[in-house]
Design an enzyme around this catalytic site. Sequence first.
Site, PDB file in Angstrom:
ATOM      1  CG  ASN A  84     149.791  37.338 -75.424  1.00  0.00           C
ATOM      2  OD1 ASN A  84     149.788  38.446 -75.240  1.00  0.00           O
ATOM      3  ND2 ASN A  84     148.462  36.914 -75.560  1.00  0.00           N
ATOM      4  CG  ASP A 100     150.820  32.789 -73.731  1.00  0.00           C
ATOM      5  OD1 ASP A 100     150.690  32.556 -75.100  1.00  0.00           O
ATOM      6  OD2 ASP A 100     150.292  33.856 -73.156  1.00  0.00           O
ATOM      7  CG  HIS A 104     156.540  41.295 -78.469  1.00  0.00           C
ATOM      8  ND1 HIS A 104     155.483  41.960 -77.609  1.00  0.00           N
ATOM      9  CD2 HIS A 104     156.900  42.204 -79.381  1.00  0.00           C
ATOM     10  CE1 HIS A 104     155.012  43.009 -78.206  1.00  0.00           C
ATOM     11  NE2 HIS A 104     155.990  43.413 -79.026  1.00  0.00           N
ATOM     12  CB  CYS A 158     173.889  31.498 -76.491  1.00  0.00           C
ATOM     13  SG  CYS A 158     175.373  32.118 -76.272  1.00  0.00           S
TER      14      CYS A 158
END
Length: 284
Positions: free
Chosen positions: A104, A106, A121, A129
């Site tokens: 996740n 979050d 992830h 950037c």
Amino acid sequence: MISSDPALALARFIESYRSIFILTGAGCSTDSGIPDYRDSTGQWKRKPPVTWQAFSGDEQIRSRYWARSMIGWRAFGQARPNSVHLALTTLEQAGKLSLLVTQNVDGLHQRAGHQSVVDLHGRLDTVVCLVCGSRTQRQRHQQRLEDLNPGWLKHSAAMAPDGDADLDAVDFSNFQIPDCQRCGGMLKPDVVFFGETVPRSRVELAMAALDRSDAMLVLGSSLMVYSGFRFARAAAERGIPIAAVNLGTTRADPLLSLKINAPCSQSLAPWTNPVAGQSHTSPA
């Protein structure tokens, strides 16, 4: 083995092992209002997320992504940990976990107080950037998006799993995307898109923890994406028993010692409200 009593089966599994490697997926955050990706057969519930190739190579797709993300962040950024995140924090504090690896983006495990987390992830609350590598908080980027696109604030749409929104049938061509304030480069959420590779350092850290573990527990993931499935396969190759709690099939079903087809919150209920001062991990 498939269990009909989720909480009891998981309690017995957890009690049986000293050091458990945890892998979590979208099913852990659904009670926080964040939708999951797949149905009970492992198929997509909606169109697959945008790929890295499309995001980086097509300005129109990039505009669509950031417009949907600006709308979706208003709810995603306010999501709070649920009983699953709190239960896993309790297990960590009890010394039962070697490491928690989450698919996740979050950040809810950390908000719940979990200390040792690998964000496989990445995190959606950070923007990076692609030219100079500088990172900024998503909330600051959100303000820039809203300042550049005040007319879009009237839109509302249901939140999607990646923190964007199901905003369609609108013209995205006039949506303005801010560039990096340091170098003018292209910005992207600091997450691994489909088509990108998970940083090797994260995989190596997780594999090292798996080697120190005597069991693996998968929570709320179908493991259809290889980045997560690789750990189940590695555990099976090492002879490490694997349990999974998931609503529906997982890619690792043939490798499992225990399969619990139930919501994560139901299975982890005994650890949601631990009795103050208890040091054991089993339900009272």
